[in-house]
Design a protein around this motif. Structure first.
Motif, PDB file in Angstrom:
ATOM      1  N   TRP A 164      44.388  56.018  36.880  1.00 43.88           N
ATOM      2  CA  TRP A 164      44.355  55.484  37.714  1.00 43.88           C
ATOM      3  C   TRP A 164      44.609  53.611  37.488  1.00 43.88           C
ATOM      4  O   TRP A 164      45.138  52.891  38.178  1.00 43.88           O
ATOM      5  N   ARG A 165      43.096  53.699  36.432  1.00 44.03           N
ATOM      6  CA  ARG A 165      43.042  52.541  36.036  1.00 44.03           C
ATOM      7  C   ARG A 165      44.459  51.260  35.511  1.00 44.03           C
ATOM      8  O   ARG A 165      44.428  50.288  35.784  1.00 44.03           O
ATOM      9  N   THR A 166      44.980  52.433  35.257  1.00 46.16           N
ATOM     10  CA  THR A 166      46.078  51.854  34.596  1.00 46.16           C
ATOM     11  C   THR A 166      46.872  50.877  35.198  1.00 46.16           C
ATOM     12  O   THR A 166      47.589  50.386  35.454  1.00 46.16           O
ATOM     13  N   ALA A 167      47.745  52.314  36.041  1.00 53.81           N
ATOM     14  CA  ALA A 167      48.785  51.894  37.456  1.00 53.81           C
ATOM     15  C   ALA A 167      47.823  50.410  39.035  1.00 53.81           C
ATOM     16  O   ALA A 167      48.296  49.663  39.311  1.00 53.81           O
ATOM     17  N   LYS A 168      46.164  50.679  38.545  1.00 54.96           N
ATOM     18  CA  LYS A 168      45.654  49.684  39.850  1.00 54.96           C
ATOM     19  C   LYS A 168      46.132  48.163  38.767  1.00 54.96           C
ATOM     20  O   LYS A 168      46.314  47.278  39.664  1.00 54.96           O
ATOM     21  N   ASP A 169      45.804  48.292  37.451  1.00 60.58           N
ATOM     22  CA  ASP A 169      46.176  47.542  36.403  1.00 60.58           C
ATOM     23  C   ASP A 169      47.186  46.456  36.480  1.00 60.58           C
ATOM     24  O   ASP A 169      47.197  45.003  36.795  1.00 60.58           O
TER      25      ASP A 169
END
Length: 227
Positions: A33-38
């Motif tokens: 999720w963090r990777t996708a958000k970044d």
């Protein structure tokens, strides 16, 4: 207390493994999720940067287009100057100092006479006749004459003040119309310089005096042409 059987141990390890696997999956999900958000944020910033760059490029292109128009446009100006006929005379000079031809050029004067004389009529016909004026070219015509004439009034032509409006088009379809105004300021332009014609021919008579007067006239005319 009974000792746990192997089935109880297997069930316990299975529960522990499931818990660990669930924790790992949760951690992986959070990381994803963090990777996708970044990635989404970076993509949004890149999109905003690209949009800003496109706007800046469009503005630069528009400014370059306007600069090109200004650098290649016609520029017609009008001035009333001392006339080539000598003292007491004034001419109107219409000039194109631009880089391209002025098309459909017409002019107007705010103080036309209700009873125009020959000079006023001629100037009005000049102003109202549409024409093209190439770059670096000019038109000059008599504007006003003052003097002790043998016949008629002592002043003919148009006024010493007022506003002349110039309207014309260009070859550039993106900027077809131009409209400028220029003031007539005969009495507010200082002392007009006139060419020197030399001293009076005291004591000169006959053909020699006529020849001297002719030389004076030629001297004045040569001086007037440089103004």
């Amino acid at each position: 207390m009974n000792e746990p059987t192997w089935t109880d141990i297997l069930a316990a390890w299975s529960t522990f493994g499931t818990a660990v696997l669930t924790a790992v999956l949760v951690i992986l999900a959070v990381c994803a999720w963090r990777t996708a958000k970044d990635t989404l944020d970076a993509s949004k910033k890149a999109s905003e940067a690209a949009e800003a760059s496109a706007v800046a490029a469009q503005a630069a292109n528009e400014q370059a287009r306007l600069d090109s128009i200004e650098q290649t446009r016609p520029y017609v100006f009008v001035e009333v100057v001392p006339g080539l006929q000598g003292a007491g005379c004034w001419d109107v000079r219409i000039a194109n100092s631009g880089r391209s031809a002025a098309r459909n050029l017409t002019l107007d004067y705010e103080h036309w006479s209700q009873n125009p004389d020959d000079v006023g009529t001629a100037v009005r016909e000049l102003f109202e006749t549409s024409r093209a004026l190439p770059p670096g070219c000019s038109i000059r015509a008599v504007w006003r004459l003052e003097g002790n004439f043998t016949e008629g009034p002592s002043i003919v032509g148009l006024g010493k003040s007022g506003k002349i409006t110039v309207r014309y088009t260009s070859d550039d379809p993106s900027r077809p119309d131009y409209d400028d105004s220029f003031d007539v300021m005969i009495e507010k332009s200082g002392l007009w310089p006139i060419p020197e014609s030399g001293p009076e021919p005291e004591g000169v008579t006959g053909q020699a005096r006529k020849f001297y007067r002719l030389g004076q006239a030629l001297t004045r005319r040569i001086g007037e042409t440089s103004r």
